[in-house]
Design an enzyme around this catalytic site. Sequence first.
Site, short mmCIF file in Angstrom:
data_model
loop_
_atom_site.label_atom_id
_atom_site.label_comp_id
_atom_site.label_asym_id
_atom_site.label_seq_id
_atom_site.Cartn_x
_atom_site.Cartn_y
_atom_site.Cartn_z
N LYS A 144 -6.94 -6.39 9.26
CA LYS A 144 -6.96 -6.14 7.80
C LYS A 144 -8.12 -6.90 7.19
O LYS A 144 -8.35 -8.07 7.53
CB LYS A 144 -5.62 -6.59 7.20
CG LYS A 144 -5.44 -6.26 5.72
CD LYS A 144 -4.04 -6.66 5.26
CE LYS A 144 -3.81 -6.35 3.79
NZ LYS A 144 -2.44 -6.73 3.35
N SER A 153 0.27 -3.24 1.02
CA SER A 153 -1.19 -3.18 0.89
C SER A 153 -1.92 -2.99 2.21
O SER A 153 -3.10 -2.68 2.23
CB SER A 153 -1.68 -4.48 0.24
OG SER A 153 -1.38 -5.60 1.07
N SER A 211 4.06 -5.95 2.35
CA SER A 211 2.80 -5.27 2.66
C SER A 211 2.56 -4.97 4.13
O SER A 211 1.60 -4.30 4.47
CB SER A 211 1.62 -6.08 2.12
OG SER A 211 1.55 -5.93 0.72
#
Length: 483
Positions: free
Chosen positions: A75, A150, A174
Amino acid sequence: MSVIRTLQTQLQQGDRTAVDIAREYLERTQQLESKLKSFLTLTEEKALEQAAAVDDRLQAGEELSPLAGIPIAIKDNMCTKGIATTCASHILAGFIPPYESTVTQKLNAAGAVMVGKTNLDEFAMGSSTENSAMQLTANPWDLDCVPGGSSGGSAAAVSADQAVISLGSDTGGSIRQPASFCGVVGMKPTYGLVSRYGLVAFASSLDQIGPFARTVEDAALLLQAIAGRDPMDATSLDVEIPDYAAALKPEIAGLRIGVIKDLMGEGCEEDVKELVQRAIATYEELGAEIVEVECPTFKYGLSTYYIIAPSEASANLARYDGVKYGLREEADSLIGMYAKTRERGFGAEVKRRIAIGTYALSAGYYDAYYLKAQKVRTLIKRDFEAAFAKADVLLSPTSPSVAFKAGAKVGDPLSMYLSDLMTIPVNLAGLPGLSLPCGFSQGLPVGLQLIGKALGEMQLFQAAYAYEQATDWHKQRPPIAIA
């Protein structure tokens, strides 16, 4: 079967090389990117270098980590030395970290092969990855739907086989919510089990890095590699890390599973409830003891989170001022430069949360909002303690719905926030939570959430593994075609 174990066997037997595997995943990633947009940066050169180094070590007869030669996606809110880290925000345009995050350092040492940095909601603030300033990531199961957020890019990349495993961060759901939306396994570890050094901070008392994988065993192997005490992170725990994967077994007779009554009612889609009920029935067939638990303060979790998290964000994001790194807008004064840089650099959702947090921390409102939210957080922790007096592992849906259409909730922030209704209490209490596939509704994956006691990852993995071995949901693949 574990994808990691399969690839490791092929490498050890000389059936394939790490470079062959890296090329295969890089090629698939490039072929799917025009449709998915999972990645913000592809690191082909680095991946092939890392893979070649693994092959050299194999040739030399060295004993390798289980992750050696395994393609992984990271990420893009974790610092990677010499590789852009943007947090999907214009304000970090051109920022190339001079250091590695602890987790990527550990993965590099383990021989993992990084194929790229994945898309996310800007500064990890969102539940759909639509808040990315860079691009919109699609759900591999339905390209018109969001992948969740997210960590949407990391979940989509594993779901579509662009990477074997990936890392995300979880502040209020997330990792688990996008895992649910994309039909993969996603885990948020106990707060402090994994170092946050090099993770760009959103809400420091809630953020935690964790794994995405196709199977429970692969998630366990990845957590094993990144967990542990780090002197660079004062909040990391000094505990012994057990061998999570070695303890996995399908037998769970006598395990007490607490069904959280408060997360099975209003706001949850009927199909989701029905699939979770079927999962509960499967656990009963496996010999688990099912008990119902009540956590009455959970209904305050959302409002508590949206005071605490924005308050911490307003402090953490004050460092983006155009002075040291990233975007800089020229102005006639220092204050003017701050204002112009932040106006252009931050997106609407980030500005909204900074405003909420600054208000909650301001003189005259601190006691009414922030202090009260922290007291409710304590009550939520007590509800968990009471529930764990009756059960070993807790169970609920991961999300109240399946993935929704892109654009469906953009104009309604509250509706978007409700996507994390069931995951937020876990972060507020600092506990481990895991999502794994438990069926399909409208052709889209549904996730089952399991919650463990603090440092109860071993038991959580065992409960998840037993269900996974009794079902075939983890074997399903999205129908996405190569471009």
